[in-house]
Design a protein around this motif. Structure first.
Motif, PDB file in Angstrom:
ATOM      1  N   MET A 201       0.831  -1.203   0.000  1.00 45.83           N
ATOM      2  CA  MET A 201       0.000   0.000   0.000  1.00 45.83           C
ATOM      3  C   MET A 201       0.869   1.258   0.000  1.00 45.83           C
ATOM      4  SD  MET A 201      -2.453   1.287   3.038  1.00 45.83           S
ATOM      5  CE  MET A 201      -3.728   2.503   2.816  1.00 45.83           C
ATOM      6  N   MET A 202       1.867   1.277   0.891  1.00 44.50           N
ATOM      7  CA  MET A 202       2.722   2.452   1.013  1.00 44.50           C
ATOM      8  C   MET A 202       3.528   2.696  -0.266  1.00 44.50           C
ATOM      9  SD  MET A 202       1.950   3.984   3.635  1.00 44.50           S
ATOM     10  CE  MET A 202       1.378   3.908   5.319  1.00 44.50           C
ATOM     11  N   ALA A 203       4.051   1.612  -0.853  1.00 45.36           N
ATOM     12  CA  ALA A 203       4.839   1.750  -2.085  1.00 45.36           C
ATOM     13  C   ALA A 203       3.973   2.321  -3.205  1.00 45.36           C
ATOM     14  CB  ALA A 203       5.419   0.396  -2.490  1.00 45.36           C
ATOM     15  N   GLU A 204       2.724   1.842  -3.277  1.00 52.02           N
ATOM     16  CA  GLU A 204       1.817   2.287  -4.346  1.00 52.02           C
ATOM     17  C   GLU A 204       1.464   3.769  -4.200  1.00 52.02           C
ATOM     18  OE1 GLU A 204      -2.705   1.438  -4.852  1.00 52.02           O
ATOM     19  OE2 GLU A 204      -1.636  -0.243  -5.755  1.00 52.02           O
ATOM     20  N   ILE A 205       1.139   4.191  -2.970  1.00 53.98           N
ATOM     21  CA  ILE A 205       0.722   5.593  -2.794  1.00 53.98           C
ATOM     22  C   ILE A 205       1.930   6.542  -2.882  1.00 53.98           C
ATOM     23  CG2 ILE A 205       0.804   5.770  -0.257  1.00 53.98           C
ATOM     24  CD1 ILE A 205      -2.044   7.152  -0.588  1.00 53.98           C
ATOM     25  N   ALA A 207       4.433   6.044  -4.970  1.00 57.84           N
ATOM     26  CA  ALA A 207       4.649   6.178  -6.417  1.00 57.84           C
ATOM     27  C   ALA A 207       3.632   7.130  -7.032  1.00 57.84           C
ATOM     28  CB  ALA A 207       4.555   4.800  -7.079  1.00 57.84           C
ATOM     29  N   LEU A 208       2.375   7.034  -6.568  1.00 57.42           N
ATOM     30  CA  LEU A 208       1.317   7.924  -7.066  1.00 57.42           C
ATOM     31  C   LEU A 208       1.632   9.372  -6.695  1.00 57.42           C
ATOM     32  CD1 LEU A 208      -1.454   8.363  -8.386  1.00 57.42           C
ATOM     33  CD2 LEU A 208      -2.520   7.781  -6.193  1.00 57.42           C
ATOM     34  N   HIS A 209       2.049   9.578  -5.458  1.00 64.32           N
ATOM     35  CA  HIS A 209       2.384  10.924  -4.994  1.00 64.32           C
ATOM     36  C   HIS A 209       3.527  11.516  -5.825  1.00 64.32           C
ATOM     37  CE1 HIS A 209       4.095  14.098  -2.466  1.00 64.32           C
ATOM     38  NE2 HIS A 209       2.915  14.179  -1.862  1.00 64.32           N
ATOM     39  N   ALA A 210       4.572  10.695  -6.083  1.00 66.46           N
ATOM     40  CA  ALA A 210       5.730  11.162  -6.848  1.00 66.46           C
ATOM     41  C   ALA A 210       5.344  11.526  -8.283  1.00 66.46           C
ATOM     42  CB  ALA A 210       6.817  10.095  -6.851  1.00 66.46           C
ATOM     43  N   ALA A 211       4.367  10.776  -8.835  1.00 61.81           N
ATOM     44  CA  ALA A 211       3.965  10.983 -10.230  1.00 61.81           C
ATOM     45  C   ALA A 211       3.142  12.252 -10.412  1.00 61.81           C
ATOM     46  CB  ALA A 211       3.179   9.771 -10.728  1.00 61.81           C
ATOM     47  N   ILE A 212       2.298  12.583  -9.460  1.00 67.91           N
ATOM     48  CA  ILE A 212       1.387  13.723  -9.662  1.00 67.91           C
ATOM     49  C   ILE A 212       1.768  14.956  -8.846  1.00 67.91           C
ATOM     50  CG2 ILE A 212      -0.523  12.196 -10.299  1.00 67.91           C
ATOM     51  CD1 ILE A 212      -1.768  12.717  -7.546  1.00 67.91           C
ATOM     52  N   ASN A 213       2.669  14.796  -7.855  1.00 69.16           N
ATOM     53  CA  ASN A 213       3.152  15.911  -7.039  1.00 69.16           C
ATOM     54  C   ASN A 213       2.011  16.828  -6.573  1.00 69.16           C
ATOM     55  OD1 ASN A 213       5.006  17.538  -5.753  1.00 69.16           O
ATOM     56  ND2 ASN A 213       5.340  18.839  -7.546  1.00 69.16           N
ATOM     57  N   PRO A 214       1.109  16.306  -5.716  1.00 65.86           N
ATOM     58  CA  PRO A 214      -0.051  17.106  -5.297  1.00 65.86           C
ATOM     59  C   PRO A 214       0.330  18.300  -4.439  1.00 65.86           C
ATOM     60  CG  PRO A 214       0.124  15.119  -3.973  1.00 65.86           C
ATOM     61  CD  PRO A 214       1.165  15.006  -5.037  1.00 65.86           C
ATOM     62  N   THR A 232      -1.503   5.547  13.289  1.00 66.37           N
ATOM     63  CA  THR A 232      -1.644   5.305  11.851  1.00 66.37           C
ATOM     64  C   THR A 232      -1.250   6.548  11.064  1.00 66.37           C
ATOM     65  OG1 THR A 232      -3.565   3.942  12.426  1.00 66.37           O
ATOM     66  CG2 THR A 232      -3.217   4.363  10.106  1.00 66.37           C
ATOM     67  N   ALA A 233      -1.635   7.709  11.577  1.00 68.82           N
ATOM     68  CA  ALA A 233      -1.260   8.967  10.924  1.00 68.82           C
ATOM     69  C   ALA A 233       0.256   9.106  10.871  1.00 68.82           C
ATOM     70  CB  ALA A 233      -1.876  10.151  11.666  1.00 68.82           C
ATOM     71  N   LYS A 234       0.938   8.688  11.940  1.00 72.57           N
ATOM     72  CA  LYS A 234       2.403   8.762  11.966  1.00 72.57           C
ATOM     73  C   LYS A 234       3.010   7.850  10.893  1.00 72.57           C
ATOM     74  CE  LYS A 234       6.452   8.602  14.975  1.00 72.57           C
ATOM     75  NZ  LYS A 234       7.298   8.013  13.935  1.00 72.57           N
ATOM     76  N   ALA A 235       2.438   6.640  10.731  1.00 69.44           N
ATOM     77  CA  ALA A 235       2.943   5.701   9.720  1.00 69.44           C
ATOM     78  C   ALA A 235       2.819   6.301   8.319  1.00 69.44           C
ATOM     79  CB  ALA A 235       2.179   4.382   9.806  1.00 69.44           C
ATOM     80  N   PHE A 236       1.680   6.951   8.051  1.00 64.32           N
ATOM     81  CA  PHE A 236       1.486   7.583   6.737  1.00 64.32           C
ATOM     82  C   PHE A 236       2.393   8.804   6.587  1.00 64.32           C
ATOM     83  CE2 PHE A 236      -2.153   4.898   6.165  1.00 64.32           C
ATOM     84  CZ  PHE A 236      -2.409   4.902   4.807  1.00 64.32           C
ATOM     85  N   ASN A 237       2.550   9.535   7.676  1.00 66.58           N
ATOM     86  CA  ASN A 237       3.396  10.732   7.631  1.00 66.58           C
ATOM     87  C   ASN A 237       4.860  10.373   7.378  1.00 66.58           C
ATOM     88  OD1 ASN A 237       3.677  13.633   7.962  1.00 66.58           O
ATOM     89  ND2 ASN A 237       4.755  13.172   9.853  1.00 66.58           N
ATOM     90  N   ASP A 238       5.297   9.211   7.883  1.00 64.63           N
ATOM     91  CA  ASP A 238       6.668   8.748   7.644  1.00 64.63           C
ATOM     92  C   ASP A 238       6.868   8.369   6.183  1.00 64.63           C
ATOM     93  OD1 ASP A 238       7.234   9.144  10.297  1.00 64.63           O
ATOM     94  OD2 ASP A 238       7.028   7.033  10.871  1.00 64.63           O
ATOM     95  N   ALA A 239       5.771   7.924   5.526  1.00 70.49           N
ATOM     96  CA  ALA A 239       5.877   7.466   4.135  1.00 70.49           C
ATOM     97  C   ALA A 239       5.575   8.572   3.128  1.00 70.49           C
ATOM     98  CB  ALA A 239       4.911   6.297   3.913  1.00 70.49           C
ATOM     99  N   LEU A 240       4.742   9.530   3.523  1.00 73.47           N
ATOM    100  CA  LEU A 240       4.298  10.583   2.610  1.00 73.47           C
ATOM    101  C   LEU A 240       4.497  11.964   3.231  1.00 73.47           C
ATOM    102  CD1 LEU A 240       0.827   9.180   1.489  1.00 73.47           C
ATOM    103  CD2 LEU A 240       2.815   9.424   0.009  1.00 73.47           C
TER     104      LEU A 240
END
Length: 470
Positions: A201-205, A207-214, A232-240
């Motif tokens: 999940m993290m790898a996919e999102i 890659a999506l973030h890198a492609a569209i640069n929101p 959970t927010a911390k886990a996402f914040n570490d990845a994105l």
């Protein structure tokens, strides 16, 4: 919202706020009780420690011990620190970038991500006057794409179609091109959720973030998961590179652990909170107002803003003029007042924002009964003819029987409604006579108490609430 935290903190602070003199010992005792209240509310341990250490340090200082009203000074410190933990002020979305401004929505499955996309689209369209397009890049759940299409129709947002055969990056890039062609101001990109954080999940999102640069990357999280929401927010914040958090289901969160933990754990602001299932149930997150609600000081500013948006001013003016001309307050008007109050979130939604209503949990049965009674009133009035609504005195025994059958109620329910209408009619005549309504609202504006209607940000403007609640 946060009823149990309000009750527990209220109990902890009650003994100290009325005292004329504070000592280091009773401050420490109160801080211990505050610590227990926060832990029981499922606030993350590092947040509890930082919060209580800061409160104790400030409270033992000369500002409180030498204050003329040390109890109130202590309460002010608690309010300031609550606000500080959640962020000093509301941080809005960055909508100044080159359009379309791309907003990427991330989160676990079941957090309410797709619904939040629709709520945010409605918010941006109505309050920010933006043209919004939405797209679903969730290729694992076909129902998610259909759900977003349906919701987009409800909130009048542009919808870019996608399918499970496509790759998320291709979907998002195609949507950006479509948003440019449609001259949309904002593009909201819904993404796939999982039942738990995993590498795929993290790898996919990522890659999506890198492609569209929101411009904005918002993490959507269920407030009712408490401390887990912060983790959970911390886990996402570490990845994105998150730019903010949206707390969903905040109206069902009696504890408040997530609201108090997320900012401190992630360093990212809570930008919005979802306060119900309807598509307009999304509020900007104002830390000062939420701190005020937690301490049972109300949230008059939000109530006023809701009234400004949701109350039909032309109807209100028309009703006032009608009564001033002596034409009376009929059952059509009565029905309209009930419906306007429903638009404001019903009785519970309104009381929650008024000072001194922190015992709403204890009042739950009464407010539920009142909400049911309002629904019953609607059913009864809907079962009447237009003539009966305009001239209630015409409703005799046989008409009452027909109305009761049509609304699934008893004749005594009809009698009760007619009696309430009569009382309301008398009240409306009194308050509109000789500027009585304005005097009444001025009196309400002068109500004192910390955070009350006369406190900072207090004061209820004329026309701010439906007459049946005035």
């Amino acid at each position: 919202m946060f009823e149990s935290l309000t009750d527990r903190l209220g109990g902890a602070l009650k003994s100290i706020t009325g005292q004329a003199k504070l000592t280091e010992e009773n401050i420490k005792g109160t801080v211990r009780e505050v610590r227990m209240a926060l832990l029981e509310a499922d606030v993350a341990l590092p947040v509890v420690k930082a919060f209580t250490d800061q409160v104790k340090e400030r409270a033992i200082g000369s500002d409180v011990l030498q204050s003329l009203n040390p109890g109130q000074a202590f309460l002010k410190i608690v309010q300031d620190e609550l606000q500080s933990v959640m962020g000093e002020a509301n941080e809005s979305l960055n909508l100044s970038a080159q359009p379309p401004v791309v907003v990427l929505m991330a989160g676990l499955q079941g957090a309410g991500k797709t619904t939040t996309v629709a709520k945010l689209a409605k918010y941006l369209a109505e309050r920010e006057k933006k043209k919004v397009m939405v797209v679903s890049a969730d290729v694992y759940r076909p129902a998610a794409i259909k759900q977003l299409e349906t919701l987009a129709g409800e909130v009048n947002a542009l919808f870019h179609p996608s399918s499970v055969e496509q790759k998320p990056i291709d979907i998002a890039n195609a949507a950006i091109d479509a948003a440019k062609r449609a001259q949309a101001d904002v593009l909201l990109v819904d993404t796939a959720g999982r039942l738990a954080v995993d590498e795929q999940m993290m790898a996919e999102i990522q890659a999506l973030h890198a492609a569209i640069n929101p411009t904005e990357t918002l993490f959507v999280v269920d407030a009712m998961t408490g401390q887990d929401a912060a983790n959970t927010a911390k886990a996402f914040n570490d990845a994105l590179p998150l730019t903010g958090v949206v707390l969903t289901k905040a109206d069902g969160d009696a504890r408040g652990g997530a609201a108090l933990s997320v900012r401190h754990i992630t360093g990212k602001p809570i930008k919005f909170m979802g306060m119900g299932e309807k598509t307009d149930a999304l509020e900007p997150f104002h830390p000062d107002r939420v701190a005020s609600r937690i301490l049972d000081m109300g949230d008059i500013l939000t109530l006023i803003e809701e009234a400004e948006r949701k109350i039909d001013k032309s109807k209100a003016d028309k009703l006032a003029k009608k009564i001033q001309k002596g034409k009376g307050f009929d059952l059509e008007d009565f029905l309209d007042q009930i419906q306007q109050m429903k638009n404001m979130g019903g009785l519970t939604g309104m009381l929650d924002k008024l000072p001194g209503m922190g015992n709403l949990g204890a009042m739950g049965k009464q407010t539920d009964a009142a909400e049911k009674q309002f629904k019953q009133m609607e059913s009864i009035i809907f079962s009447m003819t237009p003539d009966e609504r305009r001239f209630p005195d015409k409703i005799n025994g046989s008409r009452k029987k027909r109305i009761a059958n049509g609304s699934g109620t008893q004749i005594q329910d009809i009698n009760r409604l007619l009696k309430q209408h009569k009382q309301m009619q008398k009240m409306m005549k009194k308050v509109t006579a000789k500027g009585g309504m304005k005097k009444m609202m001025r009196a309400m504006g002068g109500m004192g108490g910390p955070g009350g209607m006369g406190g900072p940000g207090g004061g209820m403007p004329p026309g701010g609430m439906p007459p049946m609640m005035r």
